[in-house]
Motif scaffolding. Structure first.
Motif, PDB file in Angstrom:
ATOM      1  N   LEU A 187       0.464  -1.046  -0.351  1.00  0.00           N
ATOM      2  CA  LEU A 187      -0.124   0.034  -0.195  1.00  0.00           C
ATOM      3  C   LEU A 187       0.814   1.257   0.137  1.00  0.00           C
ATOM      4  CD1 LEU A 187      -2.406  -0.467   2.541  1.00  0.00           C
ATOM      5  CD2 LEU A 187      -3.057  -1.203   0.119  1.00  0.00           C
ATOM      6  N   ARG A 190       2.246   1.807  -3.152  1.00  0.00           N
ATOM      7  CA  ARG A 190       1.270   2.484  -4.139  1.00  0.00           C
ATOM      8  C   ARG A 190       0.390   3.577  -3.998  1.00  0.00           C
ATOM      9  NH1 ARG A 190       2.890  -2.991  -4.791  1.00  0.00           N
ATOM     10  NH2 ARG A 190       3.427  -3.666  -6.560  1.00  0.00           N
ATOM     11  N   ILE A 191       0.108   4.252  -3.122  1.00  0.00           N
ATOM     12  CA  ILE A 191      -0.789   5.175  -2.787  1.00  0.00           C
ATOM     13  C   ILE A 191       0.062   6.670  -2.586  1.00  0.00           C
ATOM     14  CG2 ILE A 191      -2.485   3.295  -2.003  1.00  0.00           C
ATOM     15  CD1 ILE A 191      -1.693   4.928   1.029  1.00  0.00           C
ATOM     16  N   VAL A 201      -8.461   3.787   1.894  1.00  0.00           N
ATOM     17  CA  VAL A 201      -7.817   2.517   1.429  1.00  0.00           C
ATOM     18  C   VAL A 201      -7.758   1.629   2.225  1.00  0.00           C
ATOM     19  CG1 VAL A 201      -6.028   1.065   0.942  1.00  0.00           C
ATOM     20  CG2 VAL A 201      -6.161   3.243   0.272  1.00  0.00           C
ATOM     21  N   ALA A 221      -4.873  -7.086  -1.262  1.00  0.00           N
ATOM     22  CA  ALA A 221      -5.423  -5.421  -1.448  1.00  0.00           C
ATOM     23  C   ALA A 221      -5.126  -4.326  -2.708  1.00  0.00           C
ATOM     24  CB  ALA A 221      -3.192  -5.066   0.216  1.00  0.00           C
ATOM     25  N   LEU A 222      -3.766  -5.272  -3.576  1.00  0.00           N
ATOM     26  CA  LEU A 222      -3.690  -5.045  -5.012  1.00  0.00           C
ATOM     27  C   LEU A 222      -5.414  -4.867  -6.040  1.00  0.00           C
ATOM     28  CD1 LEU A 222      -0.322  -6.651  -5.492  1.00  0.00           C
ATOM     29  CD2 LEU A 222      -0.146  -4.344  -4.951  1.00  0.00           C
ATOM     30  N   LEU A 225      -6.610  -1.768  -4.671  1.00  0.00           N
ATOM     31  CA  LEU A 225      -6.100  -0.662  -5.312  1.00  0.00           C
ATOM     32  C   LEU A 225      -6.364  -0.539  -6.685  1.00  0.00           C
ATOM     33  CD1 LEU A 225      -2.037  -0.944  -3.895  1.00  0.00           C
ATOM     34  CD2 LEU A 225      -4.764   0.389  -3.499  1.00  0.00           C
ATOM     35  N   LEU A 230      -6.276   3.289  -8.068  1.00  0.00           N
ATOM     36  CA  LEU A 230      -5.455   3.424  -6.962  1.00  0.00           C
ATOM     37  C   LEU A 230      -4.117   3.013  -7.602  1.00  0.00           C
ATOM     38  CD1 LEU A 230      -7.055   4.234  -3.818  1.00  0.00           C
ATOM     39  CD2 LEU A 230      -6.090   5.764  -5.528  1.00  0.00           C
ATOM     40  N   ASP A 231      -3.623   2.246  -8.892  1.00  0.00           N
ATOM     41  CA  ASP A 231      -1.646   1.133  -9.265  1.00  0.00           C
ATOM     42  C   ASP A 231      -2.309   0.094  -8.531  1.00  0.00           C
ATOM     43  OD1 ASP A 231       0.668   1.714  -8.989  1.00  0.00           O
ATOM     44  OD2 ASP A 231       0.107   0.971 -10.353  1.00  0.00           O
ATOM     45  N   GLY A 232      -3.059  -0.361  -8.463  1.00  0.00           N
ATOM     46  CA  GLY A 232      -3.250  -2.304  -8.572  1.00  0.00           C
ATOM     47  C   GLY A 232      -2.536  -3.119  -9.266  1.00  0.00           C
TER      48      GLY A 232
END
Length: 242
Positions: A187, A190-191, A201, A221-222, A225, A230-232
């Protein structure tokens, strides 16, 4: 198609609030909020009766205000609760926190200006919180703008990487969630470095995991996202969950 016999049961996800800890020992201090924390810790040696604390949503303003309220035995009210009829009572109660003074809904600027003046006359400390600086509050009353501009204060900035990771851990703990450090790392990488986004999130992961009846893992989590944009990435494959 018949359902799989071993599929985990679908659970109902209730949007229950987290149980954040607002004690002094629970506040995470980093370069982004050190000045704000220092302002609270400096009391009662404040340079003025009224002080202003500015920070984006979710940045810990209410936590800091709660720490100060405990130390100063202060009442806490929203901006909309400061009305002409309530000013004498609020000032007579002693120290006061006014939260979200930048919110225009129900805001009585004349009452706020009167309260700040009366608090100064009587030596009653007031901590004011806002998500925006004075220039962006949309205040129509010049005297109130001037009073707030002159108030000493501190701003909470975007968290650095270390504080963001620590915040994610705290948010999971507040929700009584046990996650692997790999989840926190995924996380954090990527955030955007944002207090509010971190809260969003973690809340979404909590809701998603409860609804699926599964633990929070890195693949989950991915996937969350990716769903939030949010870019998983292409790694958002939940096949590793179990």
């Amino acid at each position: 198609m018949a359902p799989r016999e071993n599929a985990p049961p679908k659970q109902l996800a209730f949007d229950l609030p987290a149980d954040p800890r607002y004690g002094r020992e629970d506040f995470l201090v980093g370069p982004a909020n050190a000045a704000a924390y220092g302002l609270v810790e400096a009391w009662p040696a404040w340079p003025d009766t009224v002080c202003l604390l500015v920070g984006p949503p979710g940045s810990g303003k209410s936590h800091l205000a709660s720490i100060w309220a405990t130390r100063a035995h202060a009442w806490t009210v929203t901006c909309a609760e400061v009305q002409a009829a309530s000013v004498p009572r609020l000032v007579s109660n002693g120290a006061l926190v006014i939260e979200d003074i930048d919110r225009p809904e129900g805001r009585d600027e004349a009452a706020l200006f009167h309260l700040l003046n009366l608090a100064r006359e009587r030596g009653r400390p007031v901590l004011v919180t806002a998500a925006q600086p004075v220039e962006a509050m949309g205040l129509a009353t010049a005297d109130l703008r001037s009073r707030l501009r002159l108030a000493p204060g501190a701003s909470i900035l975007a968290p650095d990487d270390a504080l963001l990771r620590a915040l994610l851990v705290k948010l999971f703990v507040d929700r009584q969630l046990v996650v692997d450090l790999a989840v926190v790392e995924a996380l954090a990488l990527r955030i955007d470095r944002s207090f509010g986004l971190a809260r969003r999130v973690v809340a979404e992961l909590d809701r998603d995991a409860l609804g699926r009846g599964r633990r929070i893992t890195r693949p989950l989590a991915l996937a969350v996202l990716a769903r939030l944009g949010l870019d998983g990435g292409d790694e958002a494959d939940e096949s590793e969950d179990d």
